[in-house]
Design an enzyme around this catalytic site. Sequence first.
Site: not given
Length: 265
Positions: A132-133, A136, A191
Site C-alpha cells: 500500500h505504501e 503511494h 487511498e
Amino acid sequence: MNSRIIKLLIACACMAGAGQAHAQFNVGKAIGGAAKAVKAFTLTDDQMAAYVKESVDWMDKNNPVLPADNPYTIRLNNLVKGITDADGIPLNFKVYNVIDVNAFACPDGSVRVFTALMDMMTDDELMGVIGHEIGHVLKRHSKNAFKNQLLTGALKDAVSSTGGVAGALTDSQLGTLGESLIGAKYSQKQELEADDCGYDFLVQHGRNPWGMISAFEKLQALEGNSSVKASTVTKMFSSHPETKKRIEKLTKRCNKDGYTRPAAE
C-alpha cells in the site's frame, strides 16, 4: 491510516531478543509560526530528489536503524527479497526499532518499517501494508504531497531563501520534512488507488491478497487502545465509513479472483 494506511497501507516479529529497548520515533520539532509571504518559487525534479534524500538521511541518522543481522531486519529482507524497484524507482528497506505502529514509503523509494508494526502482522499482512505504501510512491502521491509541503507549508520561506539548496536546511527544518514524509495526507481516491496497488503487489510476489484486508482490520481494531501510540498508520484506519468500504471493496476483489481467506493465526 480521515482515510489514510500503510503510510502499507502503509502499515511500522516475535523474533526480537528479550530486553530489547524500543526508542521513541524522533521527527524533530516542527517549525513554528506562519510562513511569510515570499515570491513564487518552483523546484526541479533534481532539487526535489535532493530534499527527499536529505530528509531520509536525517531520519535514518536520528532514529534507531536495526543492523543487518537483527531478526527484524532479516525477516523484512527475506520478505522483500528480489523486490528492487517500483516502476523504475529503486527501493531500499530498513527497520526502525520504535514503539509506533507505523510504516512509510518515500518518493525516492525508501521504505521504513517499524518494529511495533512487525510484531502484530503476519508476513502477508506486513507485505500488504508495504505494498500500500509503495502504491503511494507508484502513483506519485507521496512526491506531490512532499512538494506541497515544501512550497506551501512553513518551509516555504527556507526553501525560497536558500534557492532550493537542500543542504542549507537546519536540523529542525529537516525534522519537519521528515514528519511530512510519514504524515502525508491523501484523498480517499488516492487511498483507493494505493489499495489496488497493494493488492497487485501481493499477487505479483506470490502472496495471498487477503493479507492486506486482515492487516487493515487489525489496524482499525487499534482505535481506542490506549496502550498503542497513535501513528499515521493507525489514525488512517480509525472507524470511518470509508475504511469499511475499502475493506469491502478488497474483499469483493479477493472473492472474484478466487482467493481463499486463510485461517486466523
